[in-house]
Design a protein around this motif. Structure first.
Motif, PDB file in Angstrom:
ATOM      1  N   LEU A   1       0.853  -1.191   0.000  1.00 32.37           N
ATOM      2  CA  LEU A   1       0.000   0.000   0.000  1.00 32.37           C
ATOM      3  C   LEU A   1       0.886   1.238   0.000  1.00 32.37           C
ATOM      4  CD1 LEU A   1      -2.401  -1.173   2.863  1.00 32.37           C
ATOM      5  CD2 LEU A   1      -2.623  -1.637   0.409  1.00 32.37           C
ATOM      6  N   LEU A   2       0.566   2.190  -0.835  1.00 28.29           N
ATOM      7  CA  LEU A   2       1.333   3.427  -0.927  1.00 28.29           C
ATOM      8  C   LEU A   2       0.374   4.599  -0.765  1.00 28.29           C
ATOM      9  CD1 LEU A   2       4.070   4.290  -3.525  1.00 28.29           C
ATOM     10  CD2 LEU A   2       2.202   5.895  -3.121  1.00 28.29           C
ATOM     11  N   PHE A   3       0.685   5.488   0.170  1.00 27.64           N
ATOM     12  CA  PHE A   3      -0.162   6.668   0.398  1.00 27.64           C
ATOM     13  C   PHE A   3       0.686   7.928   0.311  1.00 27.64           C
ATOM     14  CE2 PHE A   3      -2.919   3.415   1.880  1.00 27.64           C
ATOM     15  CZ  PHE A   3      -4.213   3.921   1.763  1.00 27.64           C
ATOM     16  N   SER A   4       0.121   8.947  -0.312  1.00 29.47           N
ATOM     17  CA  SER A   4       0.857  10.184  -0.531  1.00 29.47           C
ATOM     18  C   SER A   4      -0.124  11.339  -0.677  1.00 29.47           C
ATOM     19  CB  SER A   4       1.723  10.057  -1.787  1.00 29.47           C
ATOM     20  OG  SER A   4       2.447  11.233  -2.030  1.00 29.47           O
ATOM     21  N   ALA A   5       0.353  12.541  -0.357  1.00 28.94           N
ATOM     22  CA  ALA A   5      -0.490  13.724  -0.532  1.00 28.94           C
ATOM     23  C   ALA A   5      -0.203  14.424  -1.849  1.00 28.94           C
ATOM     24  CB  ALA A   5      -0.286  14.709   0.632  1.00 28.94           C
ATOM     25  N   THR A   6       0.985  14.201  -2.397  1.00 27.83           N
ATOM     26  CA  THR A   6       1.336  14.780  -3.694  1.00 27.83           C
ATOM     27  C   THR A   6       1.774  13.659  -4.638  1.00 27.83           C
ATOM     28  OG1 THR A   6       3.624  15.176  -3.001  1.00 27.83           O
ATOM     29  CG2 THR A   6       2.033  16.963  -2.659  1.00 27.83           C
ATOM     30  N   MET A   7       1.909  13.988  -5.904  1.00 31.10           N
ATOM     31  CA  MET A   7       2.167  12.952  -6.905  1.00 31.10           C
ATOM     32  C   MET A   7       3.314  13.341  -7.830  1.00 31.10           C
ATOM     33  SD  MET A   7       1.131   9.962  -7.568  1.00 31.10           S
ATOM     34  CE  MET A   7       1.358   8.758  -8.872  1.00 31.10           C
TER      35      MET A   7
ATOM     36  N   PRO B   1      -7.253  16.407  -6.241  1.00 32.84           N
ATOM     37  CA  PRO B   1      -6.079  16.531  -7.107  1.00 32.84           C
ATOM     38  C   PRO B   1      -4.806  16.560  -6.271  1.00 32.84           C
ATOM     39  CG  PRO B   1      -7.782  18.093  -7.760  1.00 32.84           C
ATOM     40  CD  PRO B   1      -8.229  17.489  -6.469  1.00 32.84           C
ATOM     41  N   PRO B   2      -3.749  15.848  -6.674  1.00 30.06           N
ATOM     42  CA  PRO B   2      -2.508  15.852  -5.908  1.00 30.06           C
ATOM     43  C   PRO B   2      -1.992  17.268  -5.684  1.00 30.06           C
ATOM     44  CG  PRO B   2      -2.430  14.202  -7.642  1.00 30.06           C
ATOM     45  CD  PRO B   2      -3.660  15.012  -7.878  1.00 30.06           C
ATOM     46  N   GLY B   3      -1.580  17.561  -4.457  1.00 30.42           N
ATOM     47  CA  GLY B   3      -1.037  18.869  -4.139  1.00 30.42           C
ATOM     48  C   GLY B   3      -2.079  19.894  -3.751  1.00 30.42           C
ATOM     49  N   LYS B   4      -3.329  19.505  -3.706  1.00 30.88           N
ATOM     50  CA  LYS B   4      -4.370  20.459  -3.336  1.00 30.88           C
ATOM     51  C   LYS B   4      -4.594  20.439  -1.823  1.00 30.88           C
ATOM     52  CE  LYS B   4      -9.221  21.642  -4.123  1.00 30.88           C
ATOM     53  NZ  LYS B   4     -10.484  21.258  -4.796  1.00 30.88           N
ATOM     54  N   PRO B   5      -4.504  21.598  -1.155  1.00 34.10           N
ATOM     55  CA  PRO B   5      -4.725  21.630   0.281  1.00 34.10           C
ATOM     56  C   PRO B   5      -6.199  21.448   0.628  1.00 34.10           C
ATOM     57  CG  PRO B   5      -3.565  23.605  -0.508  1.00 34.10           C
ATOM     58  CD  PRO B   5      -4.121  22.900  -1.691  1.00 34.10           C
ATOM     59  N   ALA B   6      -6.463  21.205   1.909  1.00 30.20           N
ATOM     60  CA  ALA B   6      -7.842  21.080   2.365  1.00 30.20           C
ATOM     61  C   ALA B   6      -8.602  22.371   2.083  1.00 30.20           C
ATOM     62  CB  ALA B   6      -7.870  20.765   3.852  1.00 30.20           C
ATOM     63  N   GLU B   7      -9.875  22.228   1.702  1.00 29.68           N
ATOM     64  CA  GLU B   7     -10.661  23.396   1.285  1.00 29.68           C
ATOM     65  C   GLU B   7     -10.942  24.360   2.430  1.00 29.68           C
ATOM     66  OE1 GLU B   7     -14.144  21.923  -0.589  1.00 29.68           O
ATOM     67  OE2 GLU B   7     -13.092  21.119  -2.333  1.00 29.68           O
ATOM     68  N   LYS B   8     -10.892  23.883   3.671  1.00 24.27           N
ATOM     69  CA  LYS B   8     -11.230  24.741   4.799  1.00 24.27           C
ATOM     70  C   LYS B   8     -10.038  25.527   5.345  1.00 24.27           C
ATOM     71  CE  LYS B   8     -15.323  22.222   6.325  1.00 24.27           C
ATOM     72  NZ  LYS B   8     -16.038  21.631   7.480  1.00 24.27           N
TER      73      LYS B   8
ATOM     74  N   GLU C   1       6.139  21.185  -2.774  1.00 19.45           N
ATOM     75  CA  GLU C   1       5.146  20.236  -2.251  1.00 19.45           C
ATOM     76  C   GLU C   1       5.057  20.286  -0.735  1.00 19.45           C
ATOM     77  OE1 GLU C   1       6.167  19.011  -6.319  1.00 19.45           O
ATOM     78  OE2 GLU C   1       7.384  19.477  -4.544  1.00 19.45           O
ATOM     79  N   ASN C   2       6.150  20.705  -0.068  1.00 19.69           N
ATOM     80  CA  ASN C   2       6.121  20.784   1.390  1.00 19.69           C
ATOM     81  C   ASN C   2       5.144  21.840   1.896  1.00 19.69           C
ATOM     82  OD1 ASN C   2       7.943  18.747   1.682  1.00 19.69           O
ATOM     83  ND2 ASN C   2       9.676  20.042   2.279  1.00 19.69           N
ATOM     84  N   TYR C   3       4.826  22.799   1.042  1.00 19.30           N
ATOM     85  CA  TYR C   3       3.841  23.819   1.422  1.00 19.30           C
ATOM     86  C   TYR C   3       2.507  23.168   1.767  1.00 19.30           C
ATOM     87  CZ  TYR C   3       0.548  27.719   0.863  1.00 19.30           C
ATOM     88  OH  TYR C   3      -0.463  28.640   1.056  1.00 19.30           O
ATOM     89  N   VAL C   4       2.093  22.216   0.928  1.00 19.30           N
ATOM     90  CA  VAL C   4       0.819  21.535   1.154  1.00 19.30           C
ATOM     91  C   VAL C   4       0.837  20.793   2.479  1.00 19.30           C
ATOM     92  CG1 VAL C   4      -0.774  19.786   0.250  1.00 19.30           C
ATOM     93  CG2 VAL C   4       0.425  21.322  -1.321  1.00 19.30           C
ATOM     94  N   HIS C   5       1.957  20.141   2.779  1.00 26.51           N
ATOM     95  CA  HIS C   5       2.045  19.377   4.016  1.00 26.51           C
ATOM     96  C   HIS C   5       2.122  20.290   5.237  1.00 26.51           C
ATOM     97  CE1 HIS C   5       2.413  15.711   1.762  1.00 26.51           C
ATOM     98  NE2 HIS C   5       3.380  16.232   1.052  1.00 26.51           N
ATOM     99  N   ARG C   6       2.823  21.402   5.089  1.00 27.66           N
ATOM    100  CA  ARG C   6       2.903  22.354   6.203  1.00 27.66           C
ATOM    101  C   ARG C   6       1.517  22.872   6.579  1.00 27.66           C
ATOM    102  NH1 ARG C   6       7.799  26.704   5.369  1.00 27.66           N
ATOM    103  NH2 ARG C   6       9.602  25.307   5.515  1.00 27.66           N
ATOM    104  N   ILE C   7       0.819  23.432   5.616  1.00 27.85           N
ATOM    105  CA  ILE C   7      -0.455  24.051   5.956  1.00 27.85           C
ATOM    106  C   ILE C   7      -1.513  22.998   6.292  1.00 27.85           C
ATOM    107  CG2 ILE C   7       0.127  25.992   4.471  1.00 27.85           C
ATOM    108  CD1 ILE C   7      -2.037  25.110   2.550  1.00 27.85           C
ATOM    109  N   GLY C   8      -1.248  21.755   5.886  1.00 30.12           N
ATOM    110  CA  GLY C   8      -2.162  20.670   6.231  1.00 30.12           C
ATOM    111  C   GLY C   8      -2.139  20.293   7.700  1.00 30.12           C
TER     112      GLY C   8
END
Length: 456
Positions: free
Chosen positions: A184-190, A212-219, A327-334
């Protein structure tokens, strides 16, 4: 609305879930759990904070519950690889909740802890082992753990694992795991490398993608504030004072910068702590525990924390330094807006960081809204050294501004008043022909020492 019971999970797992805040499956869980329970390899793509740990953890444990005999000395049945200690701790804590009241045994091995103690814990084997790649290789080479009976391999936050250079470690580890396994492979970006990893280690995988990969949470309410480096600390103080009592996570680029900002904020009366790669595991665990417990309001961190903090009370994320990996931006704000909550993210952009901002907006496929200052003019950017250059010549946090730069807190639309004076004093070394000249800038960070840099 689909329930966990309708997904066919074991009654023992359903009973454990009753004592958690997980009342209904998230989209990634709803789509992944049935496929994993069928034994399919799976590649899951989802934003941070959407419940990926339960998406692979619950069906994996469901399958392991059918095995009642012990795994055997130093053997494990399922391996979960994570890039950081913090993320490993988070996964282990979730699995301990899920397995409460069952016979399943969960262990964790990460760097920064006693190798001998981890070896001793592995003597009787484990049903699930959560590990960081480096420490697992240490234990394999010592003969303290065997992967010969491992039938399940999970690569969590696979994109970050590749960013940190773990691809070679992954190859070494995979050689010890039977080819007949579920992966199993899980990732937030592609990124492209993830496709290559999937082709190498997964067999006819099901692909589950809930955003879509790299998209932050809508809230998450995002914003960028254009500000010289020397004014960032006072600007951060202003933002923190606007939300007293609300927890905030502040990201810096370096370990030294994190410690320095931590001291500044503490001197201004904030309840603050800092974690990075130079802190011992005990120190990091203690500071994170204080943050979770509300003893600390502000946590300053390097990207080492971007994938391992799951604290629902974090309401604000501040990118004090722009990430050099977009891509780290998405993970930071997540780290905010977890589990359906709302949150905000503000990025502080100095002239030398315009390139990083543009790379982030390319990943997001849209601009980040401007909440302060105005985009830096090309000539200001050209005269500004990249982060880390010009060390020792700039003012302390809160002192001075780049020539022509707007003041901290300047209203949206404010433009630089003048061009910077003088020619660049030095050309960067090792740049390709035609690279933009760069020179010292007031308020800039000192240059890093040349040579390989340890990961934060």
């Amino acid at each position: 609305m689909t329930t966990f019971a309708e997904l066919g999970l074991s009654p023992k797992l359903l009973k454990a879930l009753e004592k958690t805040e997980l009342k209904a499956p998230t989209p990634i869980q709803e789509q992944s759990i049935p496929q994993i329970m069928k034994g399919r390899d799976l590649m899951g793509l989802a934003q941070t904070g959407t419940g990926k740990t339960a998406a692979f953890g619950l069906p994996l444990l469901h399958r392991l519950l059918d095995l009642t005999n012990p795994p055997g000395p130093r053997n494990i049945r399922a391996l979960i690889l994570a890039p950081t200690r913090e993320l490993s701790v988070q996964i282990k804590e979730n699995f301990e909740v899920f397995t409460k009241g069952t016979h399943l045994k969960v262990l964790m091995v990460v760097g920064g802890q006693s190798l001998n103690r981890q070896s001793e814990a592995l003597k009787r084997g484990a049903d699930v082992l959560v590990a960081t790649p480096g420490r697992l290789i240490d234990l394999i080479e010592r003969g303290d753990v065997s992967l010969e009976k491992c039938g399940y391999l999970v690569l969590d936050e696979a994109d970050h694992m590749l960013d940190m250079g773990f691809i070679h470690s992954l190859r070494r580890i995979a050689k010890h795991i039977p080819l007949k396994r579920q992966t199993l492979l899980f990732s937030a970006t592609m990124p492209k490398d993830i496709e290559e990893v999937a082709d190498t280690y997964l067999r006819d995988p099901v692909r589950v993608q809930v955003a879509p990969p790299g998209k932050p949470a809508e809230k998450i309410t995002q914003g960028v504030h254009f500000i010289p480096n020397g004014d960032k600390a006072r600007l951060l103080e202003d933002y923190l004072k606007k939300h007293p009592g609300e927890q905030a996570l502040v990201f810096c680029r370096t370990k030294h910068g994190s410690d320095k900002l931590n001291k500044v904020l503490a001197g201004w009366g904030f309840r603050v702590g800092a974690i990075h790669g130079n802190r011992s595991q005990n120190q990091r665990d203690r500071i994170l525990a204080d943050f979770k417990g509300g003893e600390i309001d502000v946590l300053v961190a390097t990207d080492v924390a971007a994938r391992g903090i799951d604290i629902p009370t974090v309401r604000h994320v501040y990118n004090y330094d722009m990430p050099n990996v977009p891509e780290n931006y998405v993970h930071r704000i997540g780290r905010t807006a977890r589990a359906g909550a709302s949150g905000s993210s503000i990025s502080f952009c100095a002239p030398a960081e315009m390139g990083e901002l543009q790379a982030i907006e390319k990943v997001l496929k849209k601009p980040v809204p401007v909440v302060g200052g105005a985009p830096w003019a090309a000539e200001v950017v050209a005269a500004s050294p990249k982060p880390g250059q010009g060390r020792g010549r700039g003012p302390k946090p809160g002192q001075g501004r780049a020539p022509g730069a707007p003041k901290a807190g300047a209203p949206k639309g404010a433009a630089p008043s003048a061009k910077p004076q003088g020619r660049p004093q030095a050309k960067p070394q090792g740049k390709p022909a035609g690279a933009r000249p760069q020179g010292p800038r007031p308020g800039s960070q000192p240059p890093r020492r040349k040579g390989p840099r340890k990961p934060s």
